[in-house]
Design an enzyme around this catalytic site. Structure first.
Site, short mmCIF file in Angstrom:
data_model
loop_
_atom_site.label_atom_id
_atom_site.label_comp_id
_atom_site.label_asym_id
_atom_site.label_seq_id
_atom_site.Cartn_x
_atom_site.Cartn_y
_atom_site.Cartn_z
N SER A 1 31.77 -19.65 -4.68
CA SER A 1 32.29 -18.46 -5.35
C SER A 1 31.82 -17.18 -4.65
O SER A 1 32.10 -16.97 -3.48
CB SER A 1 31.89 -18.50 -6.83
N ASP B 1 37.13 -22.73 -8.99
CA ASP B 1 35.77 -22.31 -8.63
C ASP B 1 34.84 -23.50 -8.39
O ASP B 1 34.72 -24.40 -9.22
CB ASP B 1 35.21 -21.46 -9.79
#
Length: 296
Positions: free
Chosen positions: A38, A185
């Site tokens: 991320s 993610d």
């Protein structure tokens, strides 16, 4: 000294990485390979592309974070439709501006696809919901999806890793199967992929330093879960922490910089300049404290 670096996810708390990199520059630590999830994948990508501390500091200082939250045009006109996009497109924001921004920043260094990077210099972690597995890009592209890693977009890989569930619409990746995989993610399965260099680290003497963004309240009172709305964020937080916390041993903890970022929503895209500076200072102080006793 040359090192390998691993950066955890953390959304806008990732501004703390600017301070960490500042302290590394002062100690003449040079990142040879970088990995992350991320927000950590964004920083890792910039380092792998050849950006140095001063460059990254400028990039982050001038970044208009609010522009990265790009809702579909229809939901701007009819706000109620955002829930339709959430239901059918699995997210409130398209995430296209994030990828465009990454493409532009990387292109300034002549980086478009993984072949433009030094081999093995970048590893990005993402979560494949369709296949139910964690994937490391570019390593798993050929084995899992039948895609040639050299021609895969670096910006697209980082965007996949930063696709926070329900916030950004997930990327879809066509692989060996007829149906495209839904990619979100990487923090969903491994928010701090310290393990990513573990096998290779045994073959070379270069040390690995991990940087983990932590919540100051994480070790305080247990979460109160009395309804479904309270359970939802607790579910995500538990999934993000459980795998990585179990992996970290006492020996590995000696090579991790724990940055206690102030409590705030990781997706707080209207973060102020004052908050960014506070995060930078916390990152630098945390790194300096670690380096005073780190033996390398």
């Amino acid at each position: 000294m040359k090192i390998d670096a691993v950066f955890s996810g953390g959304g806008v708390k990732g501004f703390a990485y600017v301070g960490v990199l500042e302290s590394w520059q002062e100690k003449n630590l040079q990142v040879e390979r970088a990995a992350g999830t991320s927000a950590g994948a964004i920083v890792a990508g910039l380092l792998a592309a050849g950006y140095h501390y001063e460059d990254i500091k400028h990039i982050m200082k001038t970044l208009d974070v609010e522009k990265l939250a790009d809702p579909p045009l229809l939901s701007k006109v009819l706000p109620v439709t955002k829930w339709l996009f959430l239901y059918f497109q699995l997210g409130l924001y398209k995430g296209e501006q994030l990828e465009v921004w990454l493409q532009d920043i990387l292109a300034r260094k002549g980086v478009y696809q993984f072949s433009d990077l030094k081999s093995g210099s970048l590893k990005v972690v993402a979560s494949d919901l369709s296949l139910g597995k964690l994937v490391v890009l570019p390593d798993d592209l050929e084995r899992v999806y039948g895609l040639h890693p050299d021609t895969f977009s670096v910006a697209a890989a980082i965007r996949m890793s930063a696709g926070f569930p329900y916030f950004f619409m997930p990327k879809r990746l066509q692989g060996r199967k007829k149906e495209k995989s839904v990619i979100v993610d990487g923090g969903l399965l491994s928010n701090f992929p310290l393990w990513v260099f573990s096998e290779e680290a045994k073959k070379q003497p270069r040390p690995v330093i991990g940087v983990k963004l932590t919540d100051p309240s994480a070790s305080l009172e247990p979460r109160k879960i009395q309804n479904a709305l309270q359970m939802f964020p607790a579910l995500f937080a538990t999934m993000k922490q459980a795998h990585d916390n179990r992996y970290i041993s006492k020996q590995q903890a000696d090579h991790i910089i724990f940055v206690a970022a102030p409590e705030q929503n990781s997706m707080n895209f209207d973060i102020t300049a004052e908050s960014r500076e506070r995060l930078r200072l916390i990152g630098k102080e945390s790194s300096e404290k670690f380096l005073r006793t780190w033996s390398g």
